[in-house]
Scaffold this active site. Structure first.
Site, PDB file in Angstrom:
ATOM      1  N   CYS A  18       0.844  -1.197   0.000  1.00 20.96           N
ATOM      2  CA  CYS A  18       0.000   0.000   0.000  1.00 20.96           C
ATOM      3  C   CYS A  18       0.877   1.243   0.000  1.00 20.96           C
ATOM      4  O   CYS A  18       2.102   1.163   0.128  1.00 20.96           O
ATOM      5  CB  CYS A  18      -0.953   0.019   1.194  1.00 20.96           C
ATOM      6  SG  CYS A  18      -0.128   0.165   2.786  1.00 20.96           S
ATOM      7  N   CYS A  21       3.264   1.858   2.905  1.00 21.82           N
ATOM      8  CA  CYS A  21       4.535   1.123   2.818  1.00 21.82           C
ATOM      9  C   CYS A  21       5.573   1.973   2.088  1.00 21.82           C
ATOM     10  O   CYS A  21       6.714   2.127   2.543  1.00 21.82           O
ATOM     11  CB  CYS A  21       4.353  -0.195   2.062  1.00 21.82           C
ATOM     12  SG  CYS A  21       3.253  -1.390   2.826  1.00 21.82           S
ATOM     13  N   ASP A 417       9.035  29.146 -30.755  1.00 21.87           N
ATOM     14  CA  ASP A 417      10.192  29.611 -31.510  1.00 21.87           C
ATOM     15  C   ASP A 417       9.907  29.319 -32.984  1.00 21.87           C
ATOM     16  O   ASP A 417       9.273  28.309 -33.309  1.00 21.87           O
ATOM     17  CB  ASP A 417      11.444  28.863 -31.050  1.00 21.87           C
ATOM     18  CG  ASP A 417      12.660  29.249 -31.866  1.00 21.87           C
ATOM     19  OD1 ASP A 417      12.935  30.453 -31.989  1.00 21.87           O
ATOM     20  OD2 ASP A 417      13.319  28.332 -32.387  1.00 21.87           O
ATOM     21  N   ASP A 615      13.760  24.471 -29.765  1.00 19.67           N
ATOM     22  CA  ASP A 615      14.573  23.321 -30.173  1.00 19.67           C
ATOM     23  C   ASP A 615      15.472  22.771 -29.080  1.00 19.67           C
ATOM     24  O   ASP A 615      16.174  21.793 -29.290  1.00 19.67           O
ATOM     25  CB  ASP A 615      15.401  23.648 -31.420  1.00 19.67           C
ATOM     26  CG  ASP A 615      16.409  24.766 -31.178  1.00 19.67           C
ATOM     27  OD1 ASP A 615      16.675  25.092 -30.013  1.00 19.67           O
ATOM     28  OD2 ASP A 615      16.929  25.302 -32.172  1.00 19.67           O
ATOM     29  N   ASP A 619      17.561  27.587 -27.187  1.00 16.20           N
ATOM     30  CA  ASP A 619      16.358  28.030 -26.488  1.00 16.20           C
ATOM     31  C   ASP A 619      16.309  27.553 -25.038  1.00 16.20           C
ATOM     32  O   ASP A 619      15.294  27.735 -24.360  1.00 16.20           O
ATOM     33  CB  ASP A 619      15.105  27.511 -27.216  1.00 16.20           C
ATOM     34  CG  ASP A 619      14.950  28.151 -28.588  1.00 16.20           C
ATOM     35  OD1 ASP A 619      15.333  29.319 -28.746  1.00 16.20           O
ATOM     36  OD2 ASP A 619      14.453  27.469 -29.495  1.00 16.20           O
TER      37      ASP A 619
END
Length: 720
Positions: A18, A21, A417, A615, A619
């Site tokens: 669960c 845990c 861009d 790209d 950038d």
């Protein structure tokens, strides 16, 4: 074995049942000396631990073992089981348990409904219930005992206490003629085992994305060794070796075509359905399919460095990360079980005082224990992320972390861009207007541009060579970012660039060249000047064609309610021409590469929530500054550091797909959490009030876990 600074250690974790845990292991690992951060993924059954100086793996393993769990380090390149394979084993195990348990529980239920309260019938019930509770339900008691030794409690504790209480009371009742609950204890175990079986099967389906990606790999490679062709395992290939790939075969690993021409199906990598042509000098990638001609390919990347394996790693990283919305669920899961046990005890005491009946008090206390298991809460977020990120990989969208899903929902502006995103980014020399000798003009300009390393420079140099001009070697070359190139060739200083750069160096610009430049820019071409010895000698223009899908992407984005903008270093005339073609009117032009991030910040300060699509190279600052960065990658660059999403192909429609899928995934997370919280909030009072039989509670608890996983699986059908 010691691990050094800034490494991430990945462990397989066994024994988690669960979310509490996972949270417990996470806390213990995080407290170990040298550990910077630990993230445990319950759905993926793994832990990732970031260490900031030398750490002994055995120390980490021992710390977790004290809690009753087992962790095994996964080294890079290990032949490891995928989550889907682990869940497949779990499915087989739980199917066997539930079938055998049901064979005993069904006749037990039949006996209990006969109404015959004779001694032989009660003893027979005890005989049938005992193996169900202690053999097929042993997994719950075993884990509960381990947790008790470390003073912890999990959902297995609730199940174990509930069934043992019902069974133990029934043994006592055998000798007192009170009602027995053997059928309750057995049916709880059987129903929860049934839930575990369905849950494991559903989680296996949710985790199939990585398995499917790995299955795409070629099984054999045809390689040239000792002047002959031999078949080898692709893992045995080495960079520099040459592979032969025949039509219809998978390309074994990444490489460069050195001979032959063909088209290659790269849909598994980019999501694009149309094969792409490949010629000598072009890159090809492992697991893609050669469609037509025979290719001879030189190996470049093998093993973990291939595009496919880097995609798998990105998907695994995203699935292992946690969304901010999960923090609340983790906090609740961490205290849920002890609180539920306390509530069950109070319910038992309350009913004992109110009714004076041990059987009634026990039945309602057990119902509280069983109905409150927080399984659904722990599965709500990771299963949705697992399925959403896997579906994204199939579509060519790679989510780098879970936080992206939450951030995407608030995006109202997408800033593109221009070059390489809305356009193809493959410049060609389209026009040359020279005042004097065109060959001399192209010789000087092309020679400098060839040495500049800029994409536009390469286009100019290639265009000059295609026009029959043999280029020379310049003495000096200096590229000025966003402005142009200055250099010396054959003792003459040549200036190439925008009018501002030309003017700064005192070159006069004739009217006819200025008019020619303006005319070219109005056509959407990137035009610039070049000259020497105090005079501008000509105009050059390069063209970058708009992607066929750009206009469609902008239209789709508008339908999503987000504004599209374009940013570029080109002049405003060229930018507006491109913007007109794709349907963008909000344009920021003549921006230097380093200033794109500032434009993103300015938009954010104006109240916009910005996604930037670029790209991923020049950038990077803008991708990092944006609320959501989408880096346009390629087969060789899928692990771009900047931004939270990688768009594997250049198709701008993937930006829209990414936003839609991220929103759908986050919407699923919220639905799952809403169901899990609502279920426990409503169910506990009902059980405490005596309105839920423990067997109904067990069935409802099992259904709640399966429901959130099934809801997450709907994302597999997401279609753009």
């Amino acid at each position: 074995m010691a691990k050094t600074t800034q490494e991430t250690i990945t462990f397989d974790v066994e024994g988690m049942t669960c979310a509490s845990c996972a949270l417990r292991i996470e806390r213990v690992l995080g407290k170990q000396e040298g550990v910077g951060e630990a993230v445990v993924n319950f759905a993926g059954q793994e832990a990732r631990v970031a260490v900031n100086h030398q750490v002994d793996v055995e120390t980490l393993s021992t710390a977790v073992a004290k809690l009753g769990y087992t962790v095994t380090e996964i080294a890079e390149g290990d032949d490891r089981r995928s989550p889907a394979e682990r869940y497949s084993e779990e499915v087989i195990y739980q199917r066997r348990n539930v079938l055998l348990a049901a064979l005993l529980t069904i006749p037990l239920m039949a006996l209990s409904m006969l109404g015959d309260d004779s001694t032989w019938q009660r003893v027979t019930q005890a005989i049938l219930a005992t193996p169900v509770v202690f053999i097929f339900g042993a997994q719950f008691h075993r884990i509960a005992w381990k947790r008790l030794r470390s003073l912890d409690a999990t959902m297995d504790t609730l199940i174990s206490v509930g069934t043992l209480a019902a069974y133990g009371y029934s043994i006592w009742a055998l000798f007192t003629d009170d009602p027995v609950f053997f059928e309750t204890a057995a049916m709880i175990v059987t129903l929860i085992l049934l839930g575990r079986f369905f849950e494991a099967r559903a989680k296996g389906r949710a985790s199939q994305a990585v398995t499917k990606l790995l299955e795409l790999s070629a099984r054999e490679a045809r390689v040239i060794r000792d002047n002959s062709q031999v078949m080898v395992d692709p893992l045995e290939l080495r960079p520099g070796e040459r592979m032969i790939v025949l039509p219809g075969e998978k390309i074994p690993t990444d490489g460069v075509v050195v001979a032959g021409e063909s088209s290659v199906d790269e849909s598994m990598l980019t999501g694009e359905s149309h094969p792409v042509p490949r010629f000598p000098g072009d890159e090809v990638f492992g697991a893609t399919v050669n469609q037509e001609g025979r290719l001879e390919v030189e190996v470049t990347n093998v093993g973990p460095n291939t595009a496919l394996n880097r995609i798998v790693k990105l998907v695994e990283d995203a699935q292992a990360s946690k969304a901010p919305v999960q923090r609340l669920a983790d906090k609740i899961s961490g205290v849920f079980v002890p609180v539920v046990i306390a509530i069950a005890v109070l319910v038992f005491i309350g009913w004992m005082i109110g009714s004076g009946e041990v059987a009634t008090a026990l039945r309602n206390g057990v119902a509280v224990l069983i109905i409150a298991c927080p399984c659904a809460l722990g599965l709500a977020t990771p299963t949705a992320i697992m399925v959403g990120s896997g579906r994204g990989a199939e579509l060519g969208v790679l989510f780098k972390n879970a936080e992206v899903f939450e951030r995407a929902r608030s995006i109202d502006t997408v800033l593109f861009d221009k070059t390489g995103t809305l356009t193809r980014g493959a410049m060609t020399l389209s026009d040359v207007v020279a005042s004097g000798n065109e060959t001399e003009f192209l010789y000087r300009v092309g020679s400098l541009e060839a040495a500049s390393g800029h994409p536009i420079g390469k286009a100019v140099a290639l265009g000059a060579e295609e026009r029959g001009v043999e280029l020379g070697e310049p003495e000096t070359v200096s590229a000025i970012a966003g402005s142009g190139v200055i250099g010396n060739i054959d003792g003459t200083q040549v200036i190439i660039g925008k009018p501002k750069l030309i003017a700064e160096h005192g070159l006069l610009i004739p009217t006819h060249l200025e008019d020619a430049m303006n005319a070219l820019e109005r056509q959407g071409k990137t035009a610039f000047l070049a000259g020497w010895d105090g005079e501008t000698r000509g105009v050059l223009a390069v063209a970058d064609t708009v992607r066929e899908t750009s206009a469609r992407a902008i239209s789709q984005l508008s339908a999503e309610g987000a504004a599209a903008m374009m940013i570029t270093g080109d002049n405003s005339i060229t930018a507006e021409a491109i913007g007109h073609q794709v349907g963008i009117t909000d344009i920021v032009a003549e921006v230097l590469p380093g200033d794109k991030a500032a434009e993103v910040v300015a938009l954010q300060r104006s109240g916009r929530t910005v996604a930037f699509v670029g790209d991923g190279i020049n950038d990077a600052p803008a991708l990092t500054a944006a609320d959501l960065g989408m880096a346009v990658g390629s087969g060789t660059d899928v692990a771009i550091e900047a931004g939270g999403i990688v768009l594997v192909s250049g198709d701008p429609r993937l930006a829209v797909t990414a936003l839609r899928l991220a929103k759908a995934t986050f919407r699923t997370i919220r639905q799952n959490l809403g169901w899990a919280f609502g279920y426990n909030t409503a169910a506990i009072p009902l059980a405490a009030a005596g309105l839920l039989n423990p067997m109904i509670a067990a069935a409802a608890m099992a259904f709640s876990s399966v429901s959130v996983v099934t809801n997450s699986l709907r994302l597999r059908r997401f279609a753009d």
